[in-house]
Design an enzyme around this catalytic site. Structure first.
Site, PDB file in Angstrom:
ATOM      1  N   MET A 149      -1.091   0.891  -3.722  1.00 15.99           N
ATOM      2  CA  MET A 149      -1.395   1.533  -3.713  1.00 15.99           C
ATOM      3  C   MET A 149      -3.057   1.177  -4.328  1.00 15.99           C
ATOM      4  O   MET A 149      -4.318   1.330  -3.980  1.00 15.99           O
ATOM      5  CB  MET A 149      -1.623   1.445  -5.738  1.00 15.99           C
ATOM      6  CG  MET A 149      -2.685   2.185  -6.687  1.00 15.99           C
ATOM      7  SD  MET A 149      -2.331   2.558  -8.541  1.00 15.99           S
ATOM      8  CE  MET A 149      -1.030   4.172  -8.464  1.00 15.99           C
ATOM      9  N   LYS A 150      -3.003  -0.554  -3.768  1.00 20.24           N
ATOM     10  CA  LYS A 150      -4.652  -0.861  -3.342  1.00 20.24           C
ATOM     11  C   LYS A 150      -4.725  -1.015  -1.563  1.00 20.24           C
ATOM     12  O   LYS A 150      -6.323  -0.628  -1.585  1.00 20.24           O
ATOM     13  CB  LYS A 150      -4.279  -2.670  -3.544  1.00 20.24           C
ATOM     14  CG  LYS A 150      -3.619  -3.502  -3.271  1.00 20.24           C
ATOM     15  CD  LYS A 150      -3.222  -5.078  -3.625  1.00 20.24           C
ATOM     16  CE  LYS A 150      -2.389  -5.585  -2.692  1.00 20.24           C
ATOM     17  NZ  LYS A 150      -1.753  -7.089  -2.703  1.00 20.24           N
ATOM     18  N   GLY A 151      -3.666  -0.613  -1.536  1.00 24.15           N
ATOM     19  CA  GLY A 151      -4.306  -0.323  -0.386  1.00 24.15           C
ATOM     20  C   GLY A 151      -4.784  -1.925   1.082  1.00 24.15           C
ATOM     21  O   GLY A 151      -4.029  -2.581   0.585  1.00 24.15           O
TER      22      GLY A 151
END
Length: 261
Positions: free
Chosen positions: A130-132
């Site tokens: 999600m944080k990438g």
């Protein structure tokens, strides 16, 4: 078809076209003046001139690491180089999710893993988590994607089996370890397993890693390859446009180029 005009290029060091390059390598000899001369002679035997051994440091017992500056007489016509590339008109986070909702009408299922004996997850985490990476959201953050990150040391057959159970649209294979071309061997084994399972040519198969590019991925049997510096949004846009193309729903204003020529 008009042939492009020649674009002759040479390496640049202190001034344009001077042919200067920097080399680094290790020789299995202890650090000494003789070792430096060996590095210089080795470089000359490769066809370089004006050789200067800029640095020599002990790498381990009986090994020395060298940095060498030298001149090359080699030139090439840049206009003659033809390399397949993944080219997609990138859309922003919100626009891409809106496109998925409008054109696909469901969440796009993506599985990813670092397969074989490779224990490094930094690449697959950067794309899927999600944080990438570098402020660029990973696929888990996209409402339009259902992303599954299986982590490292996943057998190729297990990744394929779990992807098939969820009818995945795309599978991402990450290969970080490259010694003795282990990344190529494992990637070929994945493609063999995909063919045996009947998903090759049906499910999008993507390959990523520091020594991977689109050309290599195509040669190994994948649909696309992504190397160092790839952002999650690059992969997300590629997958969406590829799914739309596969389903005959590709947006008229999108530019998609990824197949072998």
């Amino acid at each position: 078809m008009v042939k492009p005009s020649k674009q002759i290029i040479r390496p640049y060091g202190d001034r344009r076209d001077d042919g200067m390059v920097q080399l680094s390598f290790t020789l299995p000899v202890p650090l000494s003046e003789k070792a430096k001369e060996a590095a210089a002679q080795f470089t000359k035997k490769m066809g370089f001139t004006d050789v200067k051994v800029a640095a020599a440091e002990r790498a381990a017992d009986q090994y020395t690491f060298f940095v060498v500056y030298a001149r090359s007489a080699v030139s090439l016509d840049y206009a003659e180089i033809d390399v397949p590339e993944v080219v997609v008109r990138k859309m922003g986070f919100n626009d891409l999710n809106a496109l998925i909702k409008e054109k696909v009408g469901r969440r796009i299922v993506v599985f990813g893993a670092c397969t074989g004996t490779d224990t490094h997850t930094v690449g697959i985490d950067a794309i899927l988590n999600m944080k990438g990476y570098a402020g660029d959201y990973g696929l888990e953050r996209y409402p339009g994607f259902e992303a599954f990150n299986l982590g490292s040391q996943v057998p190729n057959e297990d990744l394929i089996k779990r992807s098939m159970a969820k009818q995945a649209d795309a599978i991402l294979v990450s290969q970080v370890v490259t010694q003795r071309d282990v990344h190529k061997d494992n990637s070929r084994q994945f493609i063999d397993a995909a063919k045996a399972a009947g998903i090759h040519g049906k499910t999008l198969l993507l390959l990523g890693g520091p020594r991977v590019d689109h050309k290599l991925a195509l040669e190994l049997g994948f649909d696309a390859g992504f190397g160092a510096g790839t952002k999650p949004s690059d992969v997300a846009n590629y997958i969406v446009h590829a799914v739309l193309k596969k389903e005959g729903k590709e947006s008229q204003d999108s530019h998609y180029q990824g197949e072998p020529t």
